[in-house]
Scaffold this active site. Structure first.
Site, short mmCIF file in Angstrom:
data_model
loop_
_atom_site.label_atom_id
_atom_site.label_comp_id
_atom_site.label_asym_id
_atom_site.label_seq_id
_atom_site.Cartn_x
_atom_site.Cartn_y
_atom_site.Cartn_z
CB ILE A 10 -89.31 -56.01 -113.97
CG1 ILE A 10 -88.01 -55.20 -113.90
CG2 ILE A 10 -89.62 -56.51 -115.37
CD1 ILE A 10 -86.76 -56.00 -114.02
N GLY A 31 -91.69 -64.29 -121.43
CA GLY A 31 -91.24 -63.92 -120.09
C GLY A 31 -91.02 -62.43 -119.91
CB VAL A 32 -88.32 -60.61 -118.07
CG1 VAL A 32 -87.80 -59.19 -117.99
CG2 VAL A 32 -88.59 -61.14 -116.67
CG ASP A 33 -87.00 -60.26 -124.56
OD1 ASP A 33 -86.86 -59.04 -124.61
OD2 ASP A 33 -86.60 -61.03 -125.47
N GLY A 123 -85.89 -68.57 -115.94
CA GLY A 123 -87.12 -69.01 -116.59
C GLY A 123 -86.83 -70.10 -117.60
#
Length: 171
Positions: A10, A31-33, A123
């Site tokens: 992303i 994770g994404v953060d 997640g």
């Protein structure tokens, strides 16, 4: 609106906005953060600290969304949203759906026409991927918006397949 599901990173999406599966603190995490904060650079963290000092001293509530700069990411904005933690004893699907609808509303206020979403809450918050995919795609499909392109960007093939199935069903 065109809705797609792809496998990828992303942080590499060259769209108007990317959505961050944020912690309520808005100060980064895993994770994404963590990936968004690392790749986007200190500008994102600085903007999040300003939000915490202003409108969100106690953190961003679950299901809400707020935008910041995207820093060094190819996107123009990061839209931060906090997903719910999954529990079998309580239906939190409306909170998860709100993450997507509220992010689209924020995108609209920014004038964003293209947006990328991760698999919010799947997640460390343990939401089952297939269920999360159905909730996410239905919420996007049902939210009135000026956004033209919604891309679900999933880290692994299993998640991509679950979201692609949901897109086929609701799209």
């Amino acid at each position: 609106m065109r809705i797609t599901a792809v496998q990828g990173d992303i942080t590499e999406q060259d769209l108007d906005a990317v959505v961050n599966a944020a912690k309520s603190t808005l100060l980064g995490g895993g994770g994404v953060d963590g990936a968004i904060h690392r790749r986007g650079g200190p500008e994102i963290l600085d903007a999040c600290k300003q939000l915490r000092a202003g409108d969100y001293p106690d953190g961003l509530p679950t299901g809400q969304a707020v935008a910041t700069t995207a820093g060094k990411l190819p996107a123009r904005w990061v839209i931060h949203t906090v997903g719910p933690t999954y529990t079998a004893s309580e239906d939190r699907s409306e909170l998860l759906a709100s993450c997507f609808s509220e992010s689209l509303k924020v995108a609209g206020t920014l004038g964003a026409r293209t947006i990328a979403f991760p698999a919010i809450s799947t997640g460390s918050y343990c939401y089952p991927v297939e269920e999360a995919a159905r909730i996410a795609v239905r919420a996007v499909h049902d939210t009135p918006t000026e956004v033209d392109v919604v891309r679900f960007v999933l880290f692994d093939g299993h998640s991509r397949d679950a979201f692609a199935d949901a897109v086929r069903h609701y799209g």
